[in-house]
Scaffold this motif. Structure first.
Motif, short mmCIF file in Angstrom:
data_model
loop_
_atom_site.label_atom_id
_atom_site.label_comp_id
_atom_site.label_asym_id
_atom_site.label_seq_id
_atom_site.Cartn_x
_atom_site.Cartn_y
_atom_site.Cartn_z
N PHE A 109 24.27 -32.84 -4.66
CA PHE A 109 23.64 -31.62 -5.18
C PHE A 109 22.13 -31.73 -5.00
CE2 PHE A 109 27.66 -31.32 -7.53
CZ PHE A 109 27.97 -29.98 -7.29
N GLY A 110 21.50 -30.58 -4.76
CA GLY A 110 20.10 -30.55 -4.40
C GLY A 110 19.89 -30.46 -2.91
N SER A 111 20.95 -30.76 -2.13
CA SER A 111 20.93 -30.53 -0.69
C SER A 111 21.12 -29.04 -0.42
CB SER A 111 22.06 -31.31 -0.01
OG SER A 111 22.05 -32.68 -0.39
N ASP A 112 20.90 -28.63 0.80
CA ASP A 112 21.19 -27.25 1.22
C ASP A 112 22.69 -27.15 1.43
OD1 ASP A 112 21.53 -24.80 2.46
OD2 ASP A 112 19.76 -24.99 3.73
N LEU A 113 23.41 -26.74 0.38
CA LEU A 113 24.87 -26.78 0.43
C LEU A 113 25.43 -25.86 1.50
CD1 LEU A 113 25.82 -26.95 -3.36
CD2 LEU A 113 25.26 -28.80 -1.76
N GLY A 114 24.80 -24.69 1.69
CA GLY A 114 25.27 -23.79 2.73
C GLY A 114 25.15 -24.39 4.12
N ALA A 115 24.10 -25.16 4.33
CA ALA A 115 23.88 -25.75 5.65
C ALA A 115 24.82 -26.92 5.93
CB ALA A 115 22.43 -26.21 5.77
N VAL A 116 25.16 -27.70 4.89
CA VAL A 116 26.00 -28.88 5.12
C VAL A 116 27.49 -28.59 4.96
CG1 VAL A 116 24.17 -30.45 4.39
CG2 VAL A 116 25.87 -29.68 2.71
N ALA A 117 27.86 -27.44 4.39
CA ALA A 117 29.27 -27.13 4.17
C ALA A 117 30.04 -27.16 5.48
CB ALA A 117 29.42 -25.77 3.49
N GLU A 118 31.25 -27.72 5.41
CA GLU A 118 32.10 -27.84 6.58
C GLU A 118 33.51 -27.35 6.26
OE1 GLU A 118 32.31 -31.87 7.85
OE2 GLU A 118 30.15 -32.09 8.17
N PRO A 119 34.23 -26.80 7.22
CA PRO A 119 35.64 -26.49 7.00
C PRO A 119 36.45 -27.77 6.85
CG PRO A 119 35.08 -26.21 9.31
CD PRO A 119 33.78 -26.46 8.59
N LEU A 120 37.67 -27.63 6.42
CA LEU A 120 38.50 -28.80 6.16
C LEU A 120 38.98 -29.49 7.42
CD1 LEU A 120 40.53 -27.55 3.08
CD2 LEU A 120 38.50 -29.02 3.14
N ASP A 121 38.65 -28.93 8.58
CA ASP A 121 38.88 -29.67 9.83
C ASP A 121 37.56 -30.11 10.46
OD1 ASP A 121 37.91 -27.22 10.63
OD2 ASP A 121 39.55 -26.77 12.03
N GLY A 122 36.49 -30.12 9.67
CA GLY A 122 35.18 -30.53 10.15
C GLY A 122 35.07 -32.05 10.26
N PRO A 123 33.93 -32.54 10.72
CA PRO A 123 33.79 -33.97 11.00
C PRO A 123 33.88 -34.86 9.77
CG PRO A 123 31.72 -32.80 11.36
CD PRO A 123 32.77 -31.76 11.20
N PHE A 124 33.39 -34.40 8.63
CA PHE A 124 33.45 -35.24 7.43
C PHE A 124 34.90 -35.42 6.98
CE2 PHE A 124 33.22 -36.27 2.94
CZ PHE A 124 32.22 -37.23 2.91
N ALA A 125 35.63 -34.31 6.84
CA ALA A 125 37.03 -34.40 6.42
C ALA A 125 37.85 -35.17 7.45
CB ALA A 125 37.60 -33.01 6.22
N THR A 126 37.56 -34.96 8.73
CA THR A 126 38.28 -35.67 9.78
C THR A 126 38.03 -37.17 9.68
OG1 THR A 126 38.19 -33.76 11.24
CG2 THR A 126 38.55 -35.90 12.28
#
Length: 256
Positions: free
Chosen positions: A49-66
């Motif tokens: 929190f405190g990050s730009d959440l809109g900019a870092v948000a990823e879909p559930l098939d994005g690189p972080f979830a993957t």
């Protein structure tokens, strides 16, 4: 009855999802080495929190979830971690991803942190659905941070059969907040008559107006007794839950 080895990876994340994935992956590896079949990571593991959440948000098939899926599959464990995914209205969802062998589910935080001067709902759209999964023959309910203040959600998860509830959090520091965390985690386990594994962000200095965590991750039994608790620093909590105790408590005190 069933036993399940669980872990809570108490860590501190920043604004960079790539760096946070590396930290999360190492925590999952340590938990697997300790014998855990289920590994909880904090709310906002993707980005603090405190990050730009809109900019870092990823879909559930994005690189972080993957990346989480990859390490979960490699190690044969179920990982539950907090991330942010785009919502239809331009905000994001504060989402828990649960992934691993035979498990793929997402819980979107229902109760948003519009309290203590914060307005999570300005950036985050609420979820609507309770979610349970099955891990190693154990029914597991999911909840996030501020949900702890809403007893009815945990009673409903208990009635839905949850024998363990996993609660990732980014519990902001403040006057009496440690006492409130300890009280609420114990009370919600008692309300659900369920084991409760609460995984908080480790304590870090506030960033701007955003206190991010206090630590104190805990494993609570169905009677509300703490079985293990961490301090404030990054650490790994491990423990074993036994569904026999859940069933015995519900038989003796049939409040559900």
């Amino acid at each position: 009855m069933t036993s399940l080895r669980v872990a809570a990876g108490q860590l501190s994340t920043g604004a960079d999802p790539v760096a946070n994935l590396a930290i999360a992956t190492e925590s999952v590896r340590q938990a697997a080495e300790a014998g855990a079949s289920l590994v909880a990571l904090p709310e906002a593991t993707l980005a603090a929190f405190g990050s730009d959440l809109g900019a870092v948000a990823e879909p559930l098939d994005g690189p972080f979830a993957t990346g989480l899926r990859k390490v979960a599959a490699e190690l044969g464990v179920v990982v539950i971690a907090g991330l942010f995914e785009p919502a239809d209205d331009g905000r994001v969802h504060n989402t828990l991803l649960a992934t691993g062998p035979g498990v793929e589910a997402a819980y979107r935080k229902i109760h948003l942190y519009d309290a203590f001067g914060s307005r999570e709902s300005d950036l985050v759209a609420p979820g609507k659905e309770l979610v349970t999964i099955e891990v190693g023959g154990v029914r597991v309910g999911l909840a996030t941070c501020y949900d702890l203040r809403f007893a009815e959600q945990f009673t409903a998860l208990g009635r839905a059969g949850a024998e363990l509830i996993v609660v990732p959090a980014s519990w902001g520091a403040g006057p009496s907040k440690e006492d409130q965390w300890d009280l609420l985690t114990r009370a919600r386990a008692s309300d659900a008559q369920s084991w409760l594994l609460a995984c908080d962000q480790a304590w870090t200095p506030p960033r701007g107006t955003n206190p991010l965590g206090i630590g104190r991750s805990a494993l609570i039994d169905p009677l509300g007794h703490p079985r293990a608790r961490l301090g404030a620093e990054p650490d790994l909590l491990t423990g074993t839950i036994h569904t026999e105790l859940t069933a015995a408590v519900r038989l003796r005190v049939p409040i559900l």
